[in-house]
Design a protein around this motif. Structure first.
Motif, PDB file in Angstrom:
ATOM      1  N   VAL A   1       1.052  -1.111  -0.238  1.00 19.32           N
ATOM      2  CA  VAL A   1      -0.032   0.098  -0.450  1.00 19.32           C
ATOM      3  C   VAL A   1       1.179   1.027  -0.132  1.00 19.32           C
ATOM      4  N   GLU A   2       0.002   1.988  -1.376  1.00 15.78           N
ATOM      5  CA  GLU A   2       0.971   3.201  -1.180  1.00 15.78           C
ATOM      6  C   GLU A   2       0.241   4.366  -0.642  1.00 15.78           C
ATOM      7  N   THR A   3       0.846   5.801   0.295  1.00 18.77           N
ATOM      8  CA  THR A   3       0.018   6.555   0.543  1.00 18.77           C
ATOM      9  C   THR A   3      -1.040   7.191  -0.407  1.00 18.77           C
ATOM     10  N   GLY A   4      -2.235   7.857  -0.188  1.00 17.85           N
ATOM     11  CA  GLY A   4      -2.994   8.142  -1.001  1.00 17.85           C
ATOM     12  C   GLY A   4      -4.033   6.781  -2.299  1.00 17.85           C
ATOM     13  N   MET A   5      -3.103   5.278  -2.153  1.00 17.29           N
ATOM     14  CA  MET A   5      -4.077   4.512  -3.464  1.00 17.29           C
ATOM     15  C   MET A   5      -5.065   4.406  -3.563  1.00 17.29           C
ATOM     16  N   VAL A   6      -5.767   4.096  -4.976  1.00 22.98           N
ATOM     17  CA  VAL A   6      -6.792   3.565  -5.009  1.00 22.98           C
ATOM     18  C   VAL A   6      -6.566   2.217  -5.297  1.00 22.98           C
ATOM     19  N   VAL A   7      -8.306   1.791  -4.938  1.00 26.96           N
ATOM     20  CA  VAL A   7      -8.012   0.243  -5.621  1.00 26.96           C
ATOM     21  C   VAL A   7      -7.794   0.109  -7.235  1.00 26.96           C
ATOM     22  N   LEU A   8      -7.838   0.974  -8.096  1.00 28.95           N
ATOM     23  CA  LEU A   8      -8.007   1.056  -9.209  1.00 28.95           C
ATOM     24  C   LEU A   8      -5.490   1.004  -9.593  1.00 28.95           C
ATOM     25  N   ASP A   9      -5.442   1.045  -8.552  1.00 26.70           N
ATOM     26  CA  ASP A   9      -3.830   1.590  -8.790  1.00 26.70           C
ATOM     27  C   ASP A   9      -3.073   0.013  -8.433  1.00 26.70           C
ATOM     28  N   ALA A  10      -3.788  -0.465  -6.716  1.00 23.94           N
ATOM     29  CA  ALA A  10      -3.951  -2.038  -7.286  1.00 23.94           C
ATOM     30  C   ALA A  10      -3.873  -2.592  -7.820  1.00 23.94           C
ATOM     31  N   ILE A  11      -5.144  -2.703  -8.917  1.00 24.01           N
ATOM     32  CA  ILE A  11      -5.484  -3.658  -9.730  1.00 24.01           C
ATOM     33  C   ILE A  11      -4.162  -3.648 -10.984  1.00 24.01           C
ATOM     34  N   HIS A  12      -3.446  -2.063 -11.076  1.00 25.14           N
ATOM     35  CA  HIS A  12      -2.493  -1.951 -11.800  1.00 25.14           C
ATOM     36  C   HIS A  12      -1.040  -2.555 -11.604  1.00 25.14           C
ATOM     37  N   TRP A  13      -1.046  -2.346  -9.915  1.00 23.32           N
ATOM     38  CA  TRP A  13      -0.105  -3.341  -9.177  1.00 23.32           C
ATOM     39  C   TRP A  13       0.109  -4.554  -9.527  1.00 23.32           C
ATOM     40  N   ILE A  14      -1.940  -5.300  -9.646  1.00 25.06           N
ATOM     41  CA  ILE A  14      -0.959  -6.797  -9.832  1.00 25.06           C
ATOM     42  C   ILE A  14      -1.150  -6.885 -10.949  1.00 25.06           C
ATOM     43  N   GLN A  15      -2.036  -6.300 -12.175  1.00 26.24           N
ATOM     44  CA  GLN A  15      -1.322  -6.120 -13.436  1.00 26.24           C
ATOM     45  C   GLN A  15       0.233  -6.699 -13.963  1.00 26.24           C
ATOM     46  N   ALA A  16       1.478  -5.408 -13.294  1.00 27.44           N
ATOM     47  CA  ALA A  16       2.214  -5.545 -13.528  1.00 27.44           C
ATOM     48  C   ALA A  16       3.280  -6.291 -13.064  1.00 27.44           C
ATOM     49  N   HIS A  17       2.712  -7.176 -11.960  1.00 30.42           N
ATOM     50  CA  HIS A  17       3.683  -7.212 -11.139  1.00 30.42           C
ATOM     51  C   HIS A  17       3.139  -9.420 -10.680  1.00 30.42           C
ATOM     52  N   ARG A  18       1.210  -9.728 -11.287  1.00 24.25           N
ATOM     53  CA  ARG A  18       0.976 -10.873 -10.886  1.00 24.25           C
ATOM     54  C   ARG A  18       0.615 -11.150 -11.950  1.00 24.25           C
ATOM     55  N   ALA A  19      -0.163 -11.082 -12.594  1.00 23.04           N
ATOM     56  CA  ALA A  19      -1.194 -11.382 -13.860  1.00 23.04           C
ATOM     57  C   ALA A  19      -1.382  -9.953 -14.733  1.00 23.04           C
ATOM     58  N   PRO A  20      -1.021 -10.547 -15.510  1.00 16.92           N
ATOM     59  CA  PRO A  20      -0.618  -9.236 -16.475  1.00 16.92           C
ATOM     60  C   PRO A  20      -2.283  -9.623 -17.654  1.00 16.92           C
ATOM     61  N   ASP A  21      -2.136 -10.717 -17.429  1.00 17.87           N
ATOM     62  CA  ASP A  21      -3.322 -11.118 -18.072  1.00 17.87           C
ATOM     63  C   ASP A  21      -5.223 -10.653 -17.478  1.00 17.87           C
ATOM     64  N   LEU A  22      -5.054  -9.678 -16.565  1.00 13.48           N
ATOM     65  CA  LEU A  22      -6.014 -10.016 -15.579  1.00 13.48           C
ATOM     66  C   LEU A  22      -6.556  -8.262 -16.643  1.00 13.48           C
ATOM     67  N   ALA A  23      -7.880  -8.323 -17.233  1.00 12.51           N
ATOM     68  CA  ALA A  23      -8.279  -7.409 -17.536  1.00 12.51           C
ATOM     69  C   ALA A  23      -9.518  -6.566 -17.019  1.00 12.51           C
ATOM     70  N   VAL A  24      -9.333  -5.511 -17.277  1.00 15.83           N
ATOM     71  CA  VAL A  24      -9.661  -4.335 -16.316  1.00 15.83           C
ATOM     72  C   VAL A  24     -10.052  -3.130 -17.275  1.00 15.83           C
ATOM     73  N   ARG A  25     -11.507  -2.833 -17.736  1.00 13.24           N
ATOM     74  CA  ARG A  25     -11.664  -1.343 -18.219  1.00 13.24           C
ATOM     75  C   ARG A  25     -11.261  -0.107 -17.614  1.00 13.24           C
ATOM     76  N   TRP A  26     -10.551   0.952 -17.964  1.00 10.16           N
ATOM     77  CA  TRP A  26     -10.048   1.912 -17.426  1.00 10.16           C
ATOM     78  C   TRP A  26      -9.268   3.256 -18.334  1.00 10.16           C
ATOM     79  N   ASN A  27      -9.760   4.291 -18.052  1.00  9.76           N
ATOM     80  CA  ASN A  27      -9.022   6.045 -19.192  1.00  9.76           C
ATOM     81  C   ASN A  27      -8.805   6.024 -18.291  1.00  9.76           C
ATOM     82  N   CYS A  28      -9.440   7.542 -17.376  1.00 11.19           N
ATOM     83  CA  CYS A  28      -8.790   8.519 -16.599  1.00 11.19           C
ATOM     84  C   CYS A  28      -7.804   8.766 -15.545  1.00 11.19           C
ATOM     85  N   LYS A  29      -8.497   7.883 -14.777  1.00  9.91           N
ATOM     86  CA  LYS A  29      -8.304   7.170 -13.542  1.00  9.91           C
ATOM     87  C   LYS A  29      -8.977   8.811 -12.735  1.00  9.91           C
TER      88      LYS A  29
END
Lengths: 329, 253
Positions: B31-59
């Protein structure tokens, strides 16, 4: 990973036919585009908060207050008015008091009038939300599974009758005038010496004659019951004036305030009602509680359980003869 | 340790699967300061599950893309701060349940666009003057804040639990219709559409749509109930019908 197979949405140009017996039809095939939500059983959710607390609290509040209102209106007709010690307190459940000779003794006169406030609350946009959630579980809370698949909203009888809300509003506005007269009466006390005779005269000559006989002189005063009745009518006024239908009728129905006749005042009125409407839920609860509380106080005074305190008297402000006050009575 | 790292970790239970089924998979995320759920999903995509599908755009809570159900509540993932959830407890992230799943956190929301096509667009009255007062447009401006995240559609029990997409357009489109119907120079009549096609009578005003709206639009009180009242004006108020028959007056006067 394979994409989920989809049933097709009918073409955008497909006729937007009305379904069977007035049921609307968007043009989508029934069952198309379904998600996982419809497969959730009653109460199923990933929510970890106490989502059940508010509907349970609401249900308990409604059961207690509506239960009391029913008791007061239908079983408690013997103590709806307090006419001793110079007071004239009338329970709001019995106002306006109409008791025709043909009404059987076992039937409460409240029956004749309560259909209007009851209808006003039953079709109220706030109470609808409350009882759909708490008693029909439709839905019991947001994003929580429901007990039934079948649903017809407010397009079929009896819920189609919710559309009559504005007619109950009209009745409620008339009732408000009468209730404010009751408030004035609750602040005008009879001269104690004569008023003390009222109960005996009531039994011998009837209510009207008793009032005439008892009111040798009157003065402004504040009793506990006066404040309770003022509180009750005040809350009812705020509840009625914050009504969604009223908001629509006074100006919400307009598309262009500046183009309409009397558009400025209508916009001002609509704005005021809009501010009140933002607290409609609060007024709904406070008014229900206040009406029950006023009835309870009148009832307890009438039975003799509570001695109504005189908080202040203003004899110098109003000492009117019997005839002047009879206009109010 | 990264700048802003808190030294804490959070467990996200993310739904992985498609229309054929799936399950929640747990991922531990720093967890980082100010982190939101979408940040955590991005961390999972980057480090654990690159095939995790999520729709996002502007954050930034303005595109309406990252709608999902966080701890069972419909919400934008980019607006769900991790420090708003109870510490030490896992956070579940699932796709919206009103729409068919495509994969993982992505759902197919195309139905909404098809419904949208059916609504009569803005039609200025003939010879209308293109000037109006702020007081005339205040209501409409609230409805224009909609970012089409479809969270209101997701939480609406008529669509979600009762599957009445064939009878009900949903709160998002009642908001759009309200914005058009209340426009000072619009001349189209959408009241019959509201009753017979959009199915406004199916809404039982339980206000879940208002509760989840990330833009804070008072959907039920400001859009749906006023529209219901307009339907009452036209179809269920005998006095107004007689008045209109006698005077030739129209609704909204």
């Amino acid at each position: 990973m394979p994409v989920a197979p989809q049933r097709k949405l009918s073409a955008a140009s497909a006729p937007t036919a009305v379904g069977a017996r007035g049921v609307p039809a968007t043009g989508t095939a029934p069952g198309a585009w379904s998600g996982a939500g419809s497969r959730q059983g009653f109460g199923a959710t990933e929510r970890g908060d106490a989502w059940w607390f508010k509907p349970v609290l609401q249900a308990a509040g409604l059961i207690v207050l509506i239960g009391y209102a029913n008791y007061a209106a239908f079983l408690g007709a013997a103590h709806y008015r307090y006419l001793e010690n110079g007071r004239d307190y009338l329970s709001p459940f019995y106002s306006p008091y109409i008791h025709p000779a043909w009404l059987p003794v076992w039937l409460s006169p409240a029956l004749l009038i309560l259909v209007f406030p009851l209808g006003f609350r039953a079709t109220c946009y706030y109470y609808r939300k409350a009882y759909y959630r708490s008693f029909f579980a439709d839905p019991i809370a947001c994003a929580v599974g429901e007990p039934r698949q079948a649903y017809c909203g407010e397009v079929k009888f009896p819920f189609l009758l919710q559309n009559l809300h504005r007619y109950f509003l009209y009745a409620a506005l008339v009732f408000l005038v009468i209730l404010w007269i009751d408030v004035v009466k609750a602040f005008i006390f009879s001269a104690p010496a004569l008023a003390a005779a009222a109960p005996a005269v009531t039994s011998a000559l009837g209510l009207h004659a008793a009032r005439e006989a008892a009111s040798g002189g009157h003065y402004l005063a504040i009793g506990g019951g006066s404040l309770a009745i003022l509180f009750s009518t005040g809350m009812l006024t705020l509840y009625t004036l914050s009504c969604h239908s009223l908001r629509h009728l006074v100006g919400g129905k307009l598309d262009c305030f500046s183009c309409a006749a009397a558009g400025g005042p209508r916009h001002k009125t609509w704005s005021i009602v809009t501010v009140l409407n933002g607290h409609h839920m609060a007024w709904a609860w406070w008014s229900l509680f206040a009406v029950c509380f006023a009835d309870f106080l009148v009832r307890m005074c009438s039975i003799g359980v509570i001695h109504d305190p005189t908080l202040a008297t203003f004899r110098h402000l109003l000492e009117m003869p019997n005839r002047s006050l009879s206009l109010l009575r | 340790m990264n700048a802003g790292a808190t030294g804490r970790e959070v467990v996200l239970r993310v739904y992985r699967g498609d229309a054929n089924g799936g399950e929640e998979v747990a991922y531990t995320v720093p967890v980082e300061t100010g982190m939101v759920v979408l940040d955590a999903i991005h961390w999972i995509q980057a480090h654990r599950a690159p095939d995790l599908a999520v729709r996002w755009n502007c954050k930034a809570a303005k595109c309406g893309s990252c709608s999902a159900e966080v701890n069972g509540k419909p919400a934008l993932m980019c607006k769900s701060r991790l420090d708003h959830f109870p510490e030490g407890q896992p956070i579940t992230v699932r796709p919206m349940k009103t729409f068919p799943i495509v994969r993982d956190l992505v759902t197919d929301v195309k139905w909404n666009y098809e419904i949208n096509k059916r609504i009569a667009p803005f039609q200025p009255r003939a010879n209308a003057e293109w000037r109006w007062q702020q007081s005339d447009i205040d209501r409409v401006q609230e409805f224009r804040k909609c970012i089409e995240c479809f969270l209101c559609q997701d939480v609406c029990h008529v669509l979600r639990s009762h599957e009445l997409k064939h009878q009900f357009a949903g709160p998002r489109f009642l908001v759009r219709i309200a914005g058009l119907e209340m426009h000072p120079i619009d001349g189209a009549d959408r009241v019959p559409f509201l009753k017979d096609t959009a199915g406004i009578g199916l809404c039982n005003i339980t206000k879940c749509c208002t509760e989840v709206c990330p833009e804070g639009i008072t959907i039920t009180d400001n859009a749906i109930i006023p529209l219901k009242e307009r339907v009452v004006d036209r179809y269920y108020d005998p006095v107004q019908r007689v008045w209109r028959a006698i005077t030739g007056a129209k609704d909204g006067t």
